[in-house]
Scaffold this active site. Structure first.
Site, PDB file in Angstrom:
ATOM      1  N   HIS A 479      -9.543 -13.708 -13.656  1.00  0.00           N
ATOM      2  CA  HIS A 479     -10.358 -12.848 -12.792  1.00  0.00           C
ATOM      3  C   HIS A 479      -9.670 -11.512 -12.548  1.00  0.00           C
ATOM      4  O   HIS A 479     -10.276 -10.445 -12.741  1.00  0.00           O
ATOM      5  CB  HIS A 479     -10.612 -13.565 -11.457  1.00  0.00           C
ATOM      6  CG  HIS A 479     -11.456 -12.787 -10.498  1.00  0.00           C
ATOM      7  ND1 HIS A 479     -12.798 -13.025 -10.309  1.00  0.00           N
ATOM      8  CD2 HIS A 479     -11.161 -11.758  -9.654  1.00  0.00           C
ATOM      9  CE1 HIS A 479     -13.287 -12.192  -9.417  1.00  0.00           C
ATOM     10  NE2 HIS A 479     -12.302 -11.403  -8.995  1.00  0.00           N
ATOM     11  N   GLU A 480      -8.408 -11.553 -12.119  1.00  0.00           N
ATOM     12  CA  GLU A 480      -7.696 -10.315 -11.809  1.00  0.00           C
ATOM     13  C   GLU A 480      -7.430  -9.490 -13.064  1.00  0.00           C
ATOM     14  O   GLU A 480      -7.479  -8.252 -13.022  1.00  0.00           O
ATOM     15  CB  GLU A 480      -6.392 -10.612 -11.072  1.00  0.00           C
ATOM     16  CG  GLU A 480      -6.562 -11.324  -9.738  1.00  0.00           C
ATOM     17  CD  GLU A 480      -7.502 -10.592  -8.775  1.00  0.00           C
ATOM     18  OE1 GLU A 480      -7.622  -9.353  -8.874  1.00  0.00           O
ATOM     19  OE2 GLU A 480      -8.117 -11.267  -7.932  1.00  0.00           O
ATOM     20  N   HIS A 483     -10.403  -7.335 -13.765  1.00  0.00           N
ATOM     21  CA  HIS A 483     -10.355  -6.046 -13.060  1.00  0.00           C
ATOM     22  C   HIS A 483      -9.447  -5.066 -13.800  1.00  0.00           C
ATOM     23  O   HIS A 483      -9.793  -3.892 -13.988  1.00  0.00           O
ATOM     24  CB  HIS A 483      -9.828  -6.244 -11.639  1.00  0.00           C
ATOM     25  CG  HIS A 483     -10.810  -6.825 -10.681  1.00  0.00           C
ATOM     26  ND1 HIS A 483     -12.081  -6.319 -10.509  1.00  0.00           N
ATOM     27  CD2 HIS A 483     -10.709  -7.875  -9.822  1.00  0.00           C
ATOM     28  CE1 HIS A 483     -12.711  -7.029  -9.588  1.00  0.00           C
ATOM     29  NE2 HIS A 483     -11.904  -7.971  -9.162  1.00  0.00           N
ATOM     30  N   HIS A 486     -10.979  -3.717 -16.908  1.00  0.00           N
ATOM     31  CA  HIS A 486     -12.021  -2.742 -16.585  1.00  0.00           C
ATOM     32  C   HIS A 486     -11.393  -1.361 -16.445  1.00  0.00           C
ATOM     33  O   HIS A 486     -11.912  -0.357 -16.950  1.00  0.00           O
ATOM     34  CB  HIS A 486     -12.719  -3.144 -15.286  1.00  0.00           C
ATOM     35  CG  HIS A 486     -14.004  -2.439 -15.016  1.00  0.00           C
ATOM     36  ND1 HIS A 486     -14.739  -2.635 -13.869  1.00  0.00           N
ATOM     37  CD2 HIS A 486     -14.703  -1.512 -15.736  1.00  0.00           C
ATOM     38  CE1 HIS A 486     -15.823  -1.883 -13.915  1.00  0.00           C
ATOM     39  NE2 HIS A 486     -15.820  -1.183 -15.027  1.00  0.00           N
TER      40      HIS A 486
END
Length: 702
Positions: A479-480, A483, A486
């Site tokens: 998940h991190e 980020h 991105h």
């Protein structure tokens, strides 16, 4: 000169098959992350400074950075209001934002993460100083008028759609402070913002404080489950993992018992937010919060929640029926399922499904193995490599940090990810992503590379073995890193909209999408290997792990719908004579299958109402979009290069430079309607339930 380092620059993995990734030994990247960081001596004591910023060779450098930012800010203001400016207004504003963010974002991270008080205090002082500069900018009417004139009447220089969009975002940020209002109203906005900040801080403190009651209130056989302080019993949470049904019920009723002080704080907070919105020209606070979001309006959010709620009701009821049958079996009594039962039986039944404890999975998820898996996936999807990179002396705030260079096979260096992955005293106990420097196109045509930090709280590796992750930790890591990628893969003109600097209900899409990869057996099979024998995780374990993540997804999603709807209803018009609990009862009856528990007020413990005011729905919409993207582009082949490049080109590269609703519609070739968003989640739930039924033939989950 001997430098502090972990490992020298390591070679990237060779090209691998994207459909059947197998390696017989750990890669250099995996070896680095499976080994305790090595700190060599620095005899010459030459240090580069935090994040390679020369001024930060010592904590006093924060004061120099602040002064430099002030001087540059003054020059940019003069340029913006000049009648002879020589570039677009949006370019000036973005540089102004970049100058301030480079100090503020980095200082905010160091304030939280640096173990030395002198650094953290200097960083906090820098944050306060930059906040003061921003407050002055928010009252600088000539600067505001110069920007508003450009937005209303076009710039004197030719602009693109991206220029116009970003200029409008800057204008809205300006108007948040009420600068466009008459002075008495602007002062009112300032007071309301201050009140909202103070009320929110006090509410959050009360939301986590334990409940103290006389121990005589509790029967002695229940009292033993709680902490006793003299004549009082302290209830510090909901005790959802307790095997005692009576203890769970007692904790629920006591911890969530109504509190008049918390009720007043929440009511005052909601009233101030509504008054702020009305003063600034919005119908409600929800309208203000949703401006420039993917959802766009509160009406669209409620339509999405209503559509999803209708589709979930029967599916969630089936989940609750399974939990109810287990409760009857456990207790031997025909007692109805209650709110304090669902977390317990959800966890218990998932554990039974796995047929093993989560700890038995950890040997297959070494930190190095997971990083190797991420690298394999990034290579397959985007043609990029994660390369462990030598750290200069003084570059980091702790001696257990890794630095990844993110390199594209043809574009070269895309950016840096600092991995602060291990727990230490004073470090925030949360998994998160920090932007240190945003990417942007520079005047000379080069690109200012992004720099980010990924923060987790894992156990340190030992000389006897690497750090091992539970399945939940693997999800959090992916998940991190979603980020972070991105930020790495965005290539925006302006740093104000780079990477995760987009609407809240789109910012979580890339990170949630990475959780789908982390839950796919084909992806896990590419790296889930025993840290000692390097044997792959047995296929039956792998399949059960992936399917178990989706057990009771309907009831869990329904709970999120309930929370999101309540948040929206609270941020409509003032509650008048109703209490926040009165509203909760009405919303719960409509959106949640289980009944309200009398004399409880869980909303007074719901701290997300402060940080996510009117935006709690964002996770659901982000998940709906991520699910939609997964089903459309990656479900058949999670290593598809063509899908990965299209996703980067049409989604990730834009950051917030394109309105997120338009961006998603263009990428998925369908309108972002409540029906389409809802259907993506319902389809996912039905597909997963079919897999659960198929696998449950040899295992009785019902």
């Amino acid at each position: 000169m001997l430098k502090g380092k972990y490992f020298m620059n390591l070679p990237a993995l060779s090209c691998i098959s994207r459909r059947n990734i197998k390696v017989s030994t750990w890669s250099p990247l995996a070896t680095a992350f499976n080994t305790p960081p090595i700190q060599s001596m620095n005899i010459m004591r030459n240090e580069t400074g935090l994040f390679n910023i020369p001024e930060l060779r010592s904590f006093e450098g924060f004061y120099l950075l602040r002064e430099n930012a002030i001087h540059r800010t003054d020059a940019l203001i003069e340029e913006a209001i000049s009648h002879t400016r020589k570039r677009k207004m949006v370019e000036i504003f973005d540089e102004l934002s970049d100058v301030l963010c480079k100090v503020a974002d980095m200082a905010e991270f160091i304030r939280l993460a640096h173990p030395k008080s002198r650094y953290s205090q200097a960083a906090e002082d820098a944050c306060i100083s930059i906040s003061g500069i921003v407050e002055k900018l928010n009252t600088h009417k000539p600067l505001f008028k110069a920007l508003k004139n450009v937005v209303d009447n076009k710039d004197i220089f030719p602009t693109t759609a991206v220029d116009d969009h970003v200029a409008k975002l800057f204008l809205f940020d300006f108007e948040q402070s009420g600068i466009h209002l008459e002075e008495n109203l602007r002062q009112k906005v300032v007071r309301l913002n201050d009140n909202i900040l103070q009320l929110g801080q006090r509410f959050m403190a009360g939301a986590v404080s334990p409940r103290s009651i006389l121990k005589s209130v509790l029967p002695e056989d229940i009292r033993k489950y709680f902490s006793v302080d003299g004549e009082n019993v302290l209830v510090s949470g909901l005790y959802t993992d307790s095997q005692s049904a009576l203890a769970r019920e007692a904790a629920y009723r006591l911890y969530l018992y109504p509190d008049s002080h918390q009720e007043q704080l929440l009511s005052d907070l909601l009233r101030c937010r509504y008054e702020l919105a009305r003063t600034c020209g919005f119908e409600t606070y929800a309208h203000r919060a949703l401006k420039s979001s993917t959802a766009e309006t509160p009406g669209n959010v409620i339509a999405f929640l209503d559509e999803l709620s209708e589709g979930l009701r029967s599916r969630a009821d089936k989940d609750f029926e399974i939990m109810y049958q287990h409760k009857v079996k456990d207790s031997g009594k025909n007692l109805p399922l209650a709110a304090w039962d669902t977390p317990y039986f959800t966890a218990k039944i998932k554990k039974q499904w796995l047929q093993t404890s989560p700890s038995e999975f950890t040997p297959y998820f070494s930190l190095g193995g997971c990083m190797e898996g991420l690298n394999n996936l990034m290579q397959a999807l985007y043609g990029i490599t994660l390369q462990n990179t030598e750290l200069e002396p003084g570059e980091c705030w702790s001696n257990d940090i890794y630095k990844l260079a993110v390199t594209h096979e043809s574009e070269g260096l895309l950016g840096y990810i600092y991995c602060d992955l291990f727990e230490r005293n004073g470090k925030p106990n949360q998994d998160c992503h920090f932007t240190i420097q945003g990417g942007k196109r520079l005047p000379n045509g080069e690109y200012q590379i992004p720099i980010v930090v990924v923060m987790l709280n894992l156990n340190h590796p030992r000389w006897s073995g690497p750090t091992l992750l539970t399945p939940g930790m693997v999800d959090n890591l992916f998940h991190e890193m979603g980020h972070a990628m991105h930020s790495m893969l965005a290539r925006t003109e302006y740093q104000h909209v780079t990477g995760t600097r987009c609407s809240t209900d789109f910012a979580e899409v890339p990170s949630v999408l990475m959780e789908y990869f982390a839950g796919d057996p084909r992806v896990l099979r590419s790296f889930a290997r025993h840290f000692q024998t390097q044997e792959q995780m047995p296929d039956d374990m792998l399949q059960r792990l992936c399917v178990s993540k989706n057990i009771f997804s309907a009831s869990e999603t329904q709970l999120q719908v309930f929370y999101s709807a309540l948040d929206q209803f609270y941020h409509r018009k003032p509650l008048a004579e109703q209490s926040t609990t009165d509203v909760l009862k009405v919303v719960q009856q409509k959106y949640y299958s289980l009944p309200y528990v009398e004399n409880t007020a869980w909303q007074l413990r719901f701290s997300h109402l402060v940080g996510y005011g009117a935006k709690y729905y964002s996770y659901l919409i982000s998940r709906a979009i991520a699910s939609w993207i997964w089903q459309t582009y990656f479900k058949d082949d999670p290593f598809s290069r063509s899908a990965g490049e299209k996703y980067r080109r049409e989604c990730l590269s834009h950051g917030g430079g394109v309105p997120s609703r338009q961006l998603v519609a263009n990428f998925l070739k369908r309108d972002v309607t409540p029906e389409n968003l809802s259907q993506s989640l319902i389809t996912e739930i039905d597909t997963n339930n079919d897999k659960i039924k198929e696998m449950s033939r040899d295992f009785d989950i019902n």
